[in-house]
Write an enzyme that holds these catalytic residues in place. Structure first.
Site, mmCIF file in Angstrom:
data_model
loop_
_atom_site.group_PDB
_atom_site.id
_atom_site.type_symbol
_atom_site.label_atom_id
_atom_site.label_comp_id
_atom_site.label_asym_id
_atom_site.label_seq_id
_atom_site.Cartn_x
_atom_site.Cartn_y
_atom_site.Cartn_z
ATOM 1 N N ASP A 124 -0.775 0.694 2.857
ATOM 2 C CA ASP A 124 -0.424 -0.717 2.707
ATOM 3 C C ASP A 124 0.945 -0.997 3.330
ATOM 4 O O ASP A 124 1.749 -0.094 3.521
ATOM 5 C CB ASP A 124 -0.394 -1.097 1.227
ATOM 6 C CG ASP A 124 0.689 -0.358 0.484
ATOM 7 O OD1 ASP A 124 0.786 0.866 0.657
ATOM 8 O OD2 ASP A 124 1.455 -0.989 -0.262
ATOM 9 N N GLU A 125 1.184 -2.249 3.607
ATOM 10 C CA GLU A 125 2.496 -2.757 4.018
ATOM 11 C C GLU A 125 3.159 -1.898 5.094
ATOM 12 O O GLU A 125 4.364 -1.668 5.073
ATOM 13 C CB GLU A 125 3.410 -2.898 2.795
ATOM 14 C CG GLU A 125 2.892 -3.944 1.822
ATOM 15 C CD GLU A 125 3.693 -4.047 0.535
ATOM 16 O OE1 GLU A 125 3.786 -5.153 -0.009
ATOM 17 O OE2 GLU A 125 4.199 -3.022 0.054
ATOM 18 N N ALA A 126 2.356 -1.454 6.047
ATOM 19 C CA ALA A 126 2.884 -0.653 7.150
ATOM 20 C C ALA A 126 3.375 -1.592 8.261
ATOM 21 O O ALA A 126 2.917 -1.526 9.410
ATOM 22 C CB ALA A 126 1.812 0.299 7.675
#
Length: 533
Positions: A338-340
């Site tokens: 996530d949230e890369a």
């Protein structure tokens, strides 16, 4: 941080419960006040709601003469020992564990009929019998039995009783096989004892997966022999600059074994390729420029990334997955994803294409946050959806398409079951990026119909994550988890026909004396008609 349906009320069950209460009142008419107060808990007043309840008949009363009879199997004996460990301190009774005799409390494992986690509980004047096809079902039946006894049974000193279980039969099995809770031990570190305490609380509500978020920007929490600085340096701090901490391999095994004793499977998570500052700070070679950043104690997200083009990145991933898989007997290994925001889409796809086979090589099934569906989910992989009701239709469609193509889904909508969301604007701990989440909002949704276009068969279950940016103590954990956690557990366990807020809030309110007896800190939501102290 990651990012109503209408059903048929349980009229027959509620009516049956009311009749049972009325009958109990008739039976105790004219008796001493203590007997009137001892009317047993109605069979339907359980969380999660059982699949089927048939109240009726004479209650069973646990006395000094009661024994706990188990089948001649190690599994049944272990569950029996767990049960007597709860009952003996509060009742003061010897409650011998035996494999012969009749009456009392019987725990039976039989061939077939109840699935991997289902059970039947029957109570009458002669005794209580819990029957299951597997040890997990027997254990879940014991949790139901706990809730049918007075809340004082949870105390560690002798209480006055009486200890009655209402007459009738419960037949029960879960709606979903994956019923999880996640604990973030990276933003703030929690000790083995604190994790065990949470495990015991999860077990009461038939949760069967403990997802441990073991790495993030602020801390690396598991010892890896081939990369020792991950723990000793990367684990040396936490949000706000505290001392942090990490689990040795022996401590992690202790957590895994304790969870297994409560029939929970540990799902470890190493978040990649983002949320990796603790690793990047520990080893300069993991950075594209070869320069290690400083340790991070803030709460921003999306600024860190492993170096996708470097081979050392995959050597690192292989070593970490290999060592963690060897410590973890469960089926799953969560790789985050996530949230890369600091990883290009092309690099993200490349990274996931290379790391997922590593997980398979060491015998585990991949779980990733739902951004994994923007890459190429491996066959059998699960995607954990953490979007909101208001997440874009495009993003939801991407997840639904993956589900249509065989990717299983775990539902963790942030504005429903992220337990770190504040209840209201006056809630001290927690965050509010997904909005305020009161108890009714957390409970009142249907996992089977939540994500448009996702086949019902793709939904593996529900998980309630608890992120710890603002949480430092067990009391903090409990205040944010209770009373929302039992609702998430019910969404994962109970059939849709039982789903009704107006009856659920009454069952939830009845849990409060048990939490008081267990010393659990909880939020007294004005939406719930709590008992008066």
């Amino acid at each position: 941080m990651r990012r109503n349906h209408s059903t048929t009320p349980r009229t027959p069950r509620i009516l049956g419960s009311l009749l049972l209460v009325a009958a109990a009142g008739v039976l105790t008419l004219g008796a001493a006040p203590v007997a009137e107060a001892a009317a047993p808990t109605p069979l339907g007043q359980v969380v999660p709601a059982p699949a089927s309840v048939e109240p009726g008949g004479t209650p069973y009363r646990i006395t000094r003469a009661t024994s706990v009879r188990v089948d001649d199997s190690a599994e049944a004996r272990r569950v029996g020992s767990y049960l007597t460990g709860i009952l003996r301190p509060s009742t003061g009774y010897p409650l011998p564990l035996t494999d012969h005799g009749a009456g009392g409390i019987q725990l039976r494992i039989v061939q077939g009929g109840f699935g991997a986690e289902g059970y039947r509980l029957h109570s009458d004047a002669a005794g209580v019998t819990i029957t299951a096809s597997a040890p997990a079902g027997l254990f879940h039946g014991v949790q139901t039995l706990r809730q049918l006894l007075p809340a004082a049974v949870e105390k560690k000193t002798v209480q006055s009783g009486p200890w009655q279980i209402a007459g009738g039969t419960i037949e029960d099995r879960p709606r979903y096989s994956y019923r999880g809770a996640m604990l973030d031990v990276s933003r703030h570190f929690f000790t083995v004892a604190q994790v065990k305490r949470y495990i015991d609380q999860l077990a009461l509500y038939k949760i069967n997966k403990l997802h441990l978020h073991l790495s993030d920007d602020q801390g690396w929490r598991i010892a890896i022999d081939s990369w020792p600085r991950l723990a000793t340096y990367g684990g040396s701090t936490e949000v706000g600059g505290g001392k942090g901490g990490y689990y040795t391999k022996a401590q992690y095994r202790e957590i895994v074994a304790y969870a297994a004793s409560r029939y929970l499977e540990v799902v470890p998570e190493i978040d990649m390729p983002g949320h990796t500052n603790a690793a990047l700070a520990s080893y300069a070679e993991l950075n594209c420029d070869g320069q290690a950043p400083p340790l991070y104690t803030g709460t921003e997200v999306g600024f860190s990334s492993l170096c996708v083009p470097k081979q050392v990145t995959y050597d690192f991933a292989d070593d970490v997955v290999r060592e963690l898989a060897a410590l973890t007997p469960g089926r799953y290994l969560h790789i985050g994803g996530d949230e890369a925001h600091s990883t290009s889409h092309a690099d993200y796809v490349t990274f996931m294409d290379r790391v997922q086979p590593i997980v398979a090589k060491y015998g585990k099934t991949v779980i990733g946050w739902h951004q994994l569906t923007g890459a190429h989910p491996a066959k059998g992989a699960l995607a954990q959806y953490w979007g909101l009701d208001g997440t874009s239709a495009t993003e939801k469609a991407q997840v639904a398409k993956a589900a249509q193509n065989g990717t299983g889904l775990i539902l963790s909508p942030a504005d429903r079951v992220y337990l770190d969301m504040k209840y209201t604007s006056s809630t001290a701990p927690g965050t509010k990026w997904a909005g305020y989440v009161e108890v009714r909002r957390s409970y009142d949704w249907n996992p089977g119909a939540y994500l448009p276009g996702a086949p019902g068969s793709a939904i593996r279950g529900v998980e309630a994550p608890l992120w710890s940016e603002t949480l430092k103590t067990s009391a903090d954990i409990e205040y944010m988890a209770f009373p929302r956690l039992p609702g998430a557990a019910e969404l994962g366990w109970s059939p849709t026909s039982t789903h009704d807020w107006n009856t659920y809030k009454l069952r939830l309110a009845a849990q409060a004396p048990r939490w008081d007896a267990l010393g659990i800190t909880y939020y007294r939501s004005p939406q719930v008609p709590w008992p008066q102290n």
